[in-house]
Motif scaffolding. Structure first.
Motif, PDB file in Angstrom:
ATOM      1  N   ILE A   1      28.104  45.137  29.668  1.00  0.00           N
ATOM      2  CA  ILE A   1      28.890  45.390  30.868  1.00  0.00           C
ATOM      3  C   ILE A   1      30.094  44.452  30.891  1.00  0.00           C
ATOM      4  O   ILE A   1      29.961  43.247  30.643  1.00  0.00           O
ATOM      5  N   HIS A   2      31.249  44.998  31.176  1.00  0.00           N
ATOM      6  CA  HIS A   2      32.478  44.205  31.302  1.00  0.00           C
ATOM      7  C   HIS A   2      32.714  43.953  32.783  1.00  0.00           C
ATOM      8  O   HIS A   2      32.703  44.887  33.582  1.00  0.00           O
ATOM      9  N   ARG A   3      32.936  42.685  33.157  1.00  0.00           N
ATOM     10  CA  ARG A   3      33.016  42.333  34.573  1.00  0.00           C
ATOM     11  C   ARG A   3      34.372  41.738  34.936  1.00  0.00           C
ATOM     12  O   ARG A   3      35.040  41.128  34.103  1.00  0.00           O
ATOM     13  N   GLU A   4      34.747  41.928  36.199  1.00  0.00           N
ATOM     14  CA  GLU A   4      35.913  41.249  36.727  1.00  0.00           C
ATOM     15  C   GLU A   4      35.569  39.770  36.911  1.00  0.00           C
ATOM     16  O   GLU A   4      34.403  39.374  36.814  1.00  0.00           O
ATOM     17  N   THR A   5      36.573  38.938  37.161  1.00  0.00           N
ATOM     18  CA  THR A   5      36.309  37.499  37.266  1.00  0.00           C
ATOM     19  C   THR A   5      35.321  37.178  38.376  1.00  0.00           C
ATOM     20  O   THR A   5      34.586  36.190  38.302  1.00  0.00           O
ATOM     21  N   SER A   6      35.250  38.021  39.390  1.00  0.00           N
ATOM     22  CA  SER A   6      34.310  37.820  40.493  1.00  0.00           C
ATOM     23  C   SER A   6      32.875  38.148  40.109  1.00  0.00           C
ATOM     24  O   SER A   6      31.939  37.764  40.815  1.00  0.00           O
ATOM     25  N   GLY A   7      32.701  38.869  39.008  1.00  0.00           N
ATOM     26  CA  GLY A   7      31.381  39.340  38.612  1.00  0.00           C
ATOM     27  C   GLY A   7      31.178  40.821  38.855  1.00  0.00           C
ATOM     28  O   GLY A   7      30.235  41.417  38.317  1.00  0.00           O
TER      29      GLY A   7
ATOM     30  N   THR B   1      34.601  41.031  47.818  1.00  0.00           N
ATOM     31  CA  THR B   1      33.435  41.212  48.679  1.00  0.00           C
ATOM     32  C   THR B   1      32.325  41.952  47.947  1.00  0.00           C
ATOM     33  O   THR B   1      31.143  41.595  48.054  1.00  0.00           O
ATOM     34  N   ALA B   2      32.704  42.982  47.170  1.00  0.00           N
ATOM     35  CA  ALA B   2      31.716  43.807  46.464  1.00  0.00           C
ATOM     36  C   ALA B   2      31.010  43.054  45.349  1.00  0.00           C
ATOM     37  O   ALA B   2      29.956  43.504  44.871  1.00  0.00           O
ATOM     38  N   SER B   3      31.535  41.892  44.945  1.00  0.00           N
ATOM     39  CA  SER B   3      30.859  41.098  43.918  1.00  0.00           C
ATOM     40  C   SER B   3      29.510  40.583  44.411  1.00  0.00           C
ATOM     41  O   SER B   3      28.700  40.074  43.633  1.00  0.00           O
TER      42      SER B   3
END
Length: 284
Positions: free
Chosen positions: A179-185, A202-204
């Motif tokens: 899974i590739h994640r944004e910096t927030s997770g 918020t969705a992180s």
């Protein structure tokens, strides 16, 4: 980089590649490409001579017409992002209209995936995996890849594609990628395009819940963890939980207690407004 809209033109090029002895990698997408998609393409380029990237929003896998209508379509941006890859000369983009795939009747075939289709997503998205099986089977027949690359964010889909290949006895290696994640997770998803930067942060919360689930899995029961997760979501004003499951990583069946020698994953589907988000994590 070449772009094809017609399946016969694509098949002619694939035939020419195979006569040269070139290996074919395949990355099926619905467009609105992000870093996760690009990582799949790069993984394919690293192990195959040429890579086909399909960009096709498949209508038969949407159980919600509004979701289909709102799904982001960013073809020009997608082409630009692919063109910036180092080996873009070895890439074919296949972006057909629905009529080129389905003809005059846009309907799904019926599939049996030995019960995998009835778990999690299958409980909430009627006919979804028939649509997935239909489009992937059609694309496999057109592309004839040696390897096909799928992200683990859609882990249930990955398992179903493996089962499809097994049942149809196709000579295709299915490669699952992390899974590739944004910096927030937050797990990268095309649907994230419908969220603001603040919403994404918020969705992180979804990933933080999964991380805590993994931390607790060694000491707490599946039921205890599920109760905690449900309470956490009840107390979160912006995100509505659709389901949380701890399941066997192979059968996708929910568990009550862990057994030695088995692998498990935790799965979440939730809504941020009308945007549906899914994520999962390996627990051992």
């Amino acid at each position: 980089m070449q772009i094809f809209k017609e399946k016969q033109a694509l098949k002619n090029q694939i035939t020419a590649f195979k006569k040269e002895g070139l290996s074919i990698g395949f990355v099926p997408t619905m467009g609105a490409l992000h870093e996760g998609h690009l990582s799949l393409i790069e993984e394919a380029l690293s192990s195959c001579d040429t890579v086909v990237v399909s960009i096709f929003v498949n209508p038969t896998q949407f159980d919600n017409p509004n979701d289909l209508e709102k799904y982001p379509r960013t073809f020009e941006d997608d082409v630009m992002r692919i063109s910036q890859l180092e080996n873009d000369r070895d890439i074919i983009i296949f972006s057909p209209p629905a009529s080129e795939i389905y003809g005059n009747e846009v309907v799904s075939e019926k599939f049996s995936f030995d019960g995998l289709e009835y778990q999690m997503e299958g409980k909430f998205r009627d006919g979804h995996f028939n649509g997935v099986g239909t489009i992937v089977k059609k694309l496999f027949e057109m592309v004839e890849p040696d390897k096909a690359f799928f992200g683990e964010k859609d882990y249930q889909q990955l398992q179903i594609i493996k089962k499809l290949v097994e049942k149809l006895d196709l000579p295709i290696e299915i490669v699952g990628c992390p899974i590739h994640r944004e910096t927030s997770g937050l797990a990268r998803s095309s649907r994230n395009e419908r969220l603001s930067a603040e919403d994404r942060q918020t969705a992180s919360f979804i990933f933080r819940v999964l991380q805590k689930t993994k931390e607790d899995f060694g000491t707490k029961s599946a039921n205890e963890i599920a109760s905690w997760v449900e309470e956490e979501f009840k107390n979160h004003p912006a995100i509505e939980l659709e389901y949380f499951e701890i399941a066997n990583a192979d059968t996708l069946e929910s568990i009550q207690q862990r057994e030695n020698g088995q692998k498990y994953r935790a799965f979440i589907a939730a809504y941020f407004g009308d945007v549906r988000l899914i994520d999962n994590i390996a627990l051992n």
